[in-house]
Design a protein around this motif. Structure first.
Motif, PDB file in Angstrom:
ATOM      1  N   GLU A  18       1.058 -18.110 -88.209  1.00 45.83           N
ATOM      2  CA  GLU A  18       0.214 -16.997 -88.724  1.00 45.83           C
ATOM      3  C   GLU A  18      -0.187 -16.373 -87.437  1.00 45.83           C
ATOM      4  O   GLU A  18      -0.555 -16.602 -86.401  1.00 45.83           O
ATOM      5  CB  GLU A  18      -1.025 -17.466 -89.447  1.00 45.83           C
ATOM      6  CG  GLU A  18      -1.928 -16.478 -90.164  1.00 45.83           C
ATOM      7  CD  GLU A  18      -3.281 -17.065 -90.648  1.00 45.83           C
ATOM      8  OE1 GLU A  18      -3.145 -17.106 -91.931  1.00 45.83           O
ATOM      9  OE2 GLU A  18      -4.284 -17.754 -90.203  1.00 45.83           O
ATOM     10  N   LEU A  19      -0.148 -14.862 -87.907  1.00 46.06           N
ATOM     11  CA  LEU A  19      -0.819 -14.149 -86.859  1.00 46.06           C
ATOM     12  C   LEU A  19      -1.924 -13.628 -86.791  1.00 46.06           C
ATOM     13  O   LEU A  19      -2.690 -13.589 -87.927  1.00 46.06           O
ATOM     14  CB  LEU A  19       0.137 -12.656 -86.822  1.00 46.06           C
ATOM     15  CG  LEU A  19       1.682 -12.853 -86.779  1.00 46.06           C
ATOM     16  CD1 LEU A  19       2.517 -11.581 -87.132  1.00 46.06           C
ATOM     17  CD2 LEU A  19       2.201 -13.230 -85.268  1.00 46.06           C
ATOM     18  N   ASN A  20      -2.753 -13.403 -85.723  1.00 43.48           N
ATOM     19  CA  ASN A  20      -4.214 -13.220 -85.574  1.00 43.48           C
ATOM     20  C   ASN A  20      -4.596 -11.793 -85.646  1.00 43.48           C
ATOM     21  O   ASN A  20      -5.061 -11.201 -84.617  1.00 43.48           O
ATOM     22  CB  ASN A  20      -4.685 -13.920 -84.234  1.00 43.48           C
ATOM     23  CG  ASN A  20      -6.218 -13.915 -84.325  1.00 43.48           C
ATOM     24  OD1 ASN A  20      -6.874 -13.617 -85.320  1.00 43.48           O
ATOM     25  ND2 ASN A  20      -6.964 -13.851 -83.259  1.00 43.48           N
ATOM     26  N   VAL A  21      -4.104 -11.125 -86.782  1.00 42.71           N
ATOM     27  CA  VAL A  21      -4.239  -9.720 -86.937  1.00 42.71           C
ATOM     28  C   VAL A  21      -4.590  -9.515 -88.267  1.00 42.71           C
ATOM     29  O   VAL A  21      -3.754  -9.989 -89.382  1.00 42.71           O
ATOM     30  CB  VAL A  21      -2.978  -8.778 -86.713  1.00 42.71           C
ATOM     31  CG1 VAL A  21      -3.080  -7.213 -87.006  1.00 42.71           C
ATOM     32  CG2 VAL A  21      -2.298  -9.195 -85.223  1.00 42.71           C
ATOM     33  N   PRO A  22      -5.833  -9.298 -88.517  1.00 42.35           N
ATOM     34  CA  PRO A  22      -6.451  -9.304 -90.040  1.00 42.35           C
ATOM     35  C   PRO A  22      -5.512  -8.666 -90.985  1.00 42.35           C
ATOM     36  O   PRO A  22      -5.322  -9.167 -92.077  1.00 42.35           O
ATOM     37  CB  PRO A  22      -7.750  -8.535 -89.952  1.00 42.35           C
ATOM     38  CG  PRO A  22      -8.199  -8.707 -88.431  1.00 42.35           C
ATOM     39  CD  PRO A  22      -6.878  -8.490 -87.866  1.00 42.35           C
ATOM     40  N   PHE A  23      -4.927  -7.488 -90.793  1.00 45.59           N
ATOM     41  CA  PHE A  23      -4.056  -6.825 -91.924  1.00 45.59           C
ATOM     42  C   PHE A  23      -2.884  -7.670 -92.186  1.00 45.59           C
ATOM     43  O   PHE A  23      -2.350  -7.779 -93.164  1.00 45.59           O
ATOM     44  CB  PHE A  23      -3.994  -5.232 -91.503  1.00 45.59           C
ATOM     45  CG  PHE A  23      -2.949  -4.681 -92.487  1.00 45.59           C
ATOM     46  CD1 PHE A  23      -3.413  -4.339 -93.714  1.00 45.59           C
ATOM     47  CD2 PHE A  23      -1.792  -4.231 -92.281  1.00 45.59           C
ATOM     48  CE1 PHE A  23      -2.823  -3.616 -94.920  1.00 45.59           C
ATOM     49  CE2 PHE A  23      -0.994  -3.419 -93.139  1.00 45.59           C
ATOM     50  CZ  PHE A  23      -1.499  -3.086 -94.573  1.00 45.59           C
ATOM     51  N   LEU A  24      -2.099  -8.114 -90.999  1.00 43.14           N
ATOM     52  CA  LEU A  24      -1.007  -8.907 -91.299  1.00 43.14           C
ATOM     53  C   LEU A  24      -1.217 -10.358 -91.849  1.00 43.14           C
ATOM     54  O   LEU A  24      -0.657 -10.626 -92.652  1.00 43.14           O
ATOM     55  CB  LEU A  24      -0.352  -9.035 -89.805  1.00 43.14           C
ATOM     56  CG  LEU A  24       0.284  -7.793 -89.390  1.00 43.14           C
ATOM     57  CD1 LEU A  24       0.861  -8.202 -87.934  1.00 43.14           C
ATOM     58  CD2 LEU A  24       1.010  -7.023 -90.078  1.00 43.14           C
ATOM     59  N   LYS A  25      -2.568 -10.946 -91.549  1.00 48.03           N
ATOM     60  CA  LYS A  25      -3.212 -12.066 -92.558  1.00 48.03           C
ATOM     61  C   LYS A  25      -3.100 -11.678 -93.861  1.00 48.03           C
ATOM     62  O   LYS A  25      -2.691 -12.437 -94.770  1.00 48.03           O
ATOM     63  CB  LYS A  25      -4.352 -12.423 -91.841  1.00 48.03           C
ATOM     64  CG  LYS A  25      -4.181 -13.235 -90.657  1.00 48.03           C
ATOM     65  CD  LYS A  25      -5.451 -13.810 -90.375  1.00 48.03           C
ATOM     66  CE  LYS A  25      -5.431 -14.609 -88.904  1.00 48.03           C
ATOM     67  NZ  LYS A  25      -6.913 -15.068 -88.751  1.00 48.03           N
ATOM     68  N   LEU A  26      -3.648 -10.670 -94.219  1.00 45.55           N
ATOM     69  CA  LEU A  26      -3.823 -10.005 -95.554  1.00 45.55           C
ATOM     70  C   LEU A  26      -2.439  -9.986 -96.448  1.00 45.55           C
ATOM     71  O   LEU A  26      -2.381 -10.391 -97.549  1.00 45.55           O
ATOM     72  CB  LEU A  26      -4.571  -8.727 -95.613  1.00 45.55           C
ATOM     73  CG  LEU A  26      -4.887  -8.108 -97.042  1.00 45.55           C
ATOM     74  CD1 LEU A  26      -5.787  -9.122 -97.955  1.00 45.55           C
ATOM     75  CD2 LEU A  26      -5.324  -6.686 -97.003  1.00 45.55           C
ATOM     76  N   LEU A  27      -1.646  -9.462 -95.686  1.00 40.74           N
ATOM     77  CA  LEU A  27      -0.248  -9.043 -96.260  1.00 40.74           C
ATOM     78  C   LEU A  27       0.610 -10.412 -96.335  1.00 40.74           C
ATOM     79  O   LEU A  27       1.623 -10.683 -97.194  1.00 40.74           O
ATOM     80  CB  LEU A  27       0.427  -8.157 -95.460  1.00 40.74           C
ATOM     81  CG  LEU A  27       0.282  -6.809 -95.419  1.00 40.74           C
ATOM     82  CD1 LEU A  27       1.062  -5.997 -94.448  1.00 40.74           C
ATOM     83  CD2 LEU A  27       0.277  -6.218 -96.730  1.00 40.74           C
ATOM     84  N   GLY A  28       0.510 -11.577 -95.561  1.00 39.26           N
ATOM     85  CA  GLY A  28       1.044 -12.621 -95.429  1.00 39.26           C
ATOM     86  C   GLY A  28       2.145 -12.848 -94.548  1.00 39.26           C
ATOM     87  O   GLY A  28       3.014 -13.566 -94.443  1.00 39.26           O
ATOM     88  N   VAL A  29       2.008 -11.905 -93.219  1.00 39.43           N
ATOM     89  CA  VAL A  29       3.150 -11.849 -92.733  1.00 39.43           C
ATOM     90  C   VAL A  29       3.069 -13.151 -91.481  1.00 39.43           C
ATOM     91  O   VAL A  29       2.039 -13.411 -91.355  1.00 39.43           O
ATOM     92  CB  VAL A  29       3.071 -10.434 -91.814  1.00 39.43           C
ATOM     93  CG1 VAL A  29       3.995 -10.439 -90.664  1.00 39.43           C
ATOM     94  CG2 VAL A  29       3.164  -9.345 -92.692  1.00 39.43           C
ATOM     95  N   ARG A  30       4.175 -13.519 -91.283  1.00 42.68           N
ATOM     96  CA  ARG A  30       4.215 -14.812 -90.511  1.00 42.68           C
ATOM     97  C   ARG A  30       5.343 -14.517 -89.210  1.00 42.68           C
ATOM     98  O   ARG A  30       6.224 -13.947 -89.434  1.00 42.68           O
ATOM     99  CB  ARG A  30       4.842 -15.852 -91.501  1.00 42.68           C
ATOM    100  CG  ARG A  30       4.232 -16.285 -92.796  1.00 42.68           C
ATOM    101  CD  ARG A  30       2.871 -16.907 -92.441  1.00 42.68           C
ATOM    102  NE  ARG A  30       3.313 -18.333 -91.991  1.00 42.68           N
ATOM    103  CZ  ARG A  30       2.159 -19.230 -91.678  1.00 42.68           C
ATOM    104  NH1 ARG A  30       0.838 -18.849 -91.909  1.00 42.68           N
ATOM    105  NH2 ARG A  30       2.234 -20.455 -91.166  1.00 42.68           N
ATOM    106  N   PHE A  31       4.907 -14.978 -88.087  1.00 41.05           N
ATOM    107  CA  PHE A  31       5.719 -14.854 -86.825  1.00 41.05           C
ATOM    108  C   PHE A  31       6.856 -15.825 -86.902  1.00 41.05           C
ATOM    109  O   PHE A  31       6.413 -17.024 -87.112  1.00 41.05           O
ATOM    110  CB  PHE A  31       4.742 -14.876 -85.711  1.00 41.05           C
ATOM    111  CG  PHE A  31       5.373 -15.218 -84.498  1.00 41.05           C
ATOM    112  CD1 PHE A  31       6.005 -14.104 -83.890  1.00 41.05           C
ATOM    113  CD2 PHE A  31       5.857 -16.526 -83.938  1.00 41.05           C
ATOM    114  CE1 PHE A  31       6.688 -14.321 -82.633  1.00 41.05           C
ATOM    115  CE2 PHE A  31       6.083 -16.655 -82.477  1.00 41.05           C
ATOM    116  CZ  PHE A  31       6.856 -15.430 -82.093  1.00 41.05           C
TER     117      PHE A  31
END
Length: 52
Positions: A18-31
């Motif tokens: 999980e990335l520590n970027v609020p918008f990317l967390k909301l989208l469910g983006v994973r590194f």
């Protein structure tokens, strides 16, 4: 929801970091990976990602 879809969604949710970027967390983006000039992320599309 189809049990197979649920299992696949669970597997994708647990893949990567999980990335520590609020918008990317909301989208469910994973590194997944990064190297010089190249990066890879994962976004498991969900119904809320679609446009009406």
């Amino acid at each position: 929801m189809n049990p197979l879809q649920l299992n696949t969604q669970t597997q994708l949710t647990n893949l990567g970091e999980e990335l520590n970027v609020p918008f990317l967390k909301l989208l469910g983006v994973r590194f997944l990976s990064a190297e010089m000039g190249k990066g890879e992320i994962l976004l498991a599309l969900k119904p809320e990602h679609t446009n009406t």
